[in-house]
Design an enzyme around this catalytic site. Sequence first.
Site, short mmCIF file in Angstrom:
data_model
loop_
_atom_site.label_atom_id
_atom_site.label_comp_id
_atom_site.label_asym_id
_atom_site.label_seq_id
_atom_site.Cartn_x
_atom_site.Cartn_y
_atom_site.Cartn_z
N ASP A 21 0.83 -1.21 0.00
CA ASP A 21 0.00 0.00 0.00
C ASP A 21 0.87 1.26 0.00
O ASP A 21 1.99 1.25 0.51
CB ASP A 21 -0.90 -0.03 1.26
CG ASP A 21 -2.04 0.96 1.15
OD1 ASP A 21 -2.33 1.45 0.04
OD2 ASP A 21 -2.66 1.25 2.19
N GLY A 22 0.32 2.32 -0.58
CA GLY A 22 0.99 3.62 -0.50
C GLY A 22 1.59 4.12 -1.80
O GLY A 22 2.29 5.14 -1.80
N ARG A 25 0.16 7.63 -2.52
CA ARG A 25 0.70 8.67 -1.62
C ARG A 25 2.16 8.97 -1.94
O ARG A 25 2.61 10.10 -1.86
CB ARG A 25 0.54 8.24 -0.15
CG ARG A 25 -0.81 8.64 0.42
CD ARG A 25 -1.14 7.88 1.66
NE ARG A 25 -1.52 6.51 1.32
CZ ARG A 25 -1.69 5.54 2.21
NH1 ARG A 25 -1.47 5.79 3.49
NH2 ARG A 25 -2.08 4.35 1.82
N ARG A 34 -0.37 9.25 -10.15
CA ARG A 34 -0.57 8.01 -9.40
C ARG A 34 0.06 6.79 -10.10
O ARG A 34 0.67 5.95 -9.46
CB ARG A 34 -2.08 7.75 -9.21
CG ARG A 34 -2.74 8.66 -8.20
CD ARG A 34 -4.18 8.24 -8.00
NE ARG A 34 -4.28 6.88 -7.49
CZ ARG A 34 -4.19 6.55 -6.20
NH1 ARG A 34 -4.00 7.48 -5.29
NH2 ARG A 34 -4.29 5.30 -5.83
N SER A 66 -7.33 -5.67 -5.70
CA SER A 66 -8.46 -6.23 -4.95
C SER A 66 -9.76 -6.13 -5.75
O SER A 66 -9.86 -5.36 -6.71
CB SER A 66 -8.63 -5.48 -3.62
OG SER A 66 -9.20 -4.21 -3.86
N GLU A 68 -12.27 -4.69 -4.82
CA GLU A 68 -12.73 -3.30 -4.65
C GLU A 68 -11.97 -2.33 -5.56
O GLU A 68 -12.48 -1.25 -5.90
CB GLU A 68 -12.58 -2.87 -3.19
CG GLU A 68 -13.55 -3.54 -2.22
CD GLU A 68 -13.17 -5.00 -1.86
OE1 GLU A 68 -11.99 -5.36 -2.03
OE2 GLU A 68 -14.07 -5.76 -1.45
N ASN A 69 -10.74 -2.69 -5.96
CA ASN A 69 -9.94 -1.80 -6.82
C ASN A 69 -10.59 -1.58 -8.20
O ASN A 69 -10.27 -0.61 -8.88
CB ASN A 69 -8.51 -2.32 -7.01
CG ASN A 69 -7.63 -2.17 -5.80
OD1 ASN A 69 -6.68 -2.93 -5.60
ND2 ASN A 69 -7.90 -1.19 -4.94
N TRP A 70 -11.53 -2.46 -8.59
CA TRP A 70 -12.23 -2.23 -9.87
C TRP A 70 -13.00 -0.92 -9.85
O TRP A 70 -13.33 -0.36 -10.90
CB TRP A 70 -13.22 -3.37 -10.16
CG TRP A 70 -12.58 -4.67 -10.54
CD1 TRP A 70 -12.62 -5.83 -9.82
CD2 TRP A 70 -11.82 -4.98 -11.72
NE1 TRP A 70 -11.93 -6.83 -10.47
CE2 TRP A 70 -11.43 -6.34 -11.64
CE3 TRP A 70 -11.43 -4.24 -12.84
CZ2 TRP A 70 -10.68 -6.97 -12.64
CZ3 TRP A 70 -10.67 -4.86 -13.84
CH2 TRP A 70 -10.31 -6.20 -13.73
N ARG A 72 -11.89 1.94 -8.90
CA ARG A 72 -11.01 3.09 -9.12
C ARG A 72 -11.29 3.70 -10.50
O ARG A 72 -11.90 3.04 -11.36
CB ARG A 72 -9.55 2.66 -9.03
CG ARG A 72 -9.18 2.29 -7.61
CD ARG A 72 -7.70 2.21 -7.42
NE ARG A 72 -7.44 2.00 -6.01
CZ ARG A 72 -6.26 2.15 -5.42
NH1 ARG A 72 -5.22 2.51 -6.13
NH2 ARG A 72 -6.12 1.94 -4.13
N ARG A 189 2.07 -5.06 6.06
CA ARG A 189 1.32 -4.03 5.36
C ARG A 189 2.14 -2.75 5.40
O ARG A 189 2.58 -2.31 6.46
CB ARG A 189 -0.05 -3.78 6.00
CG ARG A 189 -0.79 -2.69 5.24
CD ARG A 189 -2.22 -2.49 5.66
NE ARG A 189 -2.83 -1.60 4.68
CZ ARG A 189 -4.06 -1.65 4.23
NH1 ARG A 189 -4.88 -2.55 4.70
NH2 ARG A 189 -4.50 -0.80 3.33
C1 FPP Z 1 -1.90 0.18 -3.43
O1 FPP Z 1 -1.45 1.51 -3.40
C2 FPP Z 1 -1.36 -0.51 -4.59
C3 FPP Z 1 -2.10 -1.08 -5.59
C4 FPP Z 1 -3.56 -1.06 -5.62
C5 FPP Z 1 -1.44 -1.72 -6.75
C6 FPP Z 1 -0.21 -2.49 -6.39
C7 FPP Z 1 0.44 -2.95 -7.63
C8 FPP Z 1 1.77 -2.90 -7.86
C9 FPP Z 1 2.78 -2.44 -6.88
C10 FPP Z 1 2.25 -3.43 -9.14
C11 FPP Z 1 2.67 -4.84 -8.90
C12 FPP Z 1 2.81 -5.59 -10.12
C13 FPP Z 1 2.86 -6.94 -10.10
C14 FPP Z 1 2.92 -7.66 -11.39
C15 FPP Z 1 2.82 -7.72 -8.86
P1 FPP Z 1 -2.52 2.68 -3.50
O2 FPP Z 1 -2.70 3.01 -4.92
O3 FPP Z 1 -3.76 2.24 -2.76
O4 FPP Z 1 -1.80 3.82 -2.71
P2 FPP Z 1 -2.52 4.96 -1.85
O5 FPP Z 1 -3.28 4.27 -0.76
O6 FPP Z 1 -1.36 5.75 -1.33
O7 FPP Z 1 -3.39 5.75 -2.79
#
Ligand code: FPP
Length: 247
Positions: A21-22, A25, A34, A66, A68-70, A72, A189
């Site tokens: 995560d992150g 940010r 992003r 996830s 839920e990420n759909w 976005r 995490r």
């Molecule tokens: C969460 O950060 C991250 C994700 C939803 C995507 C994670 C994917 C990758 C790191 C690419 C990995 C690739 C492979 C093939 C494994 P966020 O976007 O929720 O960050 P935020 O909470 O700071 O907005």
Amino acid sequence: MSFKDKIVNEKLPQHIAIIMDGNGRWAKKNGKERYEGHYQGVETVHKIVEASAELGVKFLTLYAFSTENWHRPKEEVDALMHLFVETIEQELPTLNKNGIRLRAIGDIASMPQQNIDNLNETMAKTEHNNKMDLVLALSYSGRWEIMDAVKKILKDQQTNPISAGEITEELFSSYLNTAGIPDPELLIRTSGELRISNYLLWQIAYTELYITPKLWPEFDKEDLYEAIVDFQNRERRFGMTSDQIKR
Ligand code: FPP
């Protein structure tokens, strides 16, 4: 002294799960878009996969996307789907060099065809690797997985009836996407959020949680080693008393 030197090999977790995560940010903090955070996140994926395999970790499960990420914005979802294909293609030599087998859990059928083909192809090309399993959780959520298992049990019930008493934890686990994979001992995490976000809900019943304020693109090998050392200094009681564990 590196935390790596403090790791006790005999007590190495055989399965580490990570909520990466992150990225967003990190991008904002660095004045970037992003998607650039996700690209930087891939650099961390590369380092952490390599470090885990080097240490002898047997299973590494990464929460990449996830259910839920759909929800976005479409541009971000599209960028992530593209990034998955690109990364998996690029990482194939590293996977094979390090004996890493690629696996996927989640509702893979809900992903774009290009992602499905890319995953199937890479899983086939790495299926004989046996040093470590890299499990990508894609279009995954713990509740989805549990519901999916219930549906499969009911479906099987039509041809192979079983009684309620025969439904054991082992039987239920065998219907999960993670069938055959031991539960993670350690869940990391990044970015400091104190929640599970629908990740491996069944499997983490007794998993040790390690939450670091570091954002995923800033997380490095040394942070992984530190998390493992922290884990190794804990007493895992599984509901028993400290005296029982020491006996
Ligand atoms: C969460 O950060 C991250 C994700 C939803 C995507 C994670 C994917 C990758 C790191 C690419 C990995 C690739 C492979 C093939 C494994 P966020 O976007 O929720 O960050 P935020 O909470 O700071 O907005």
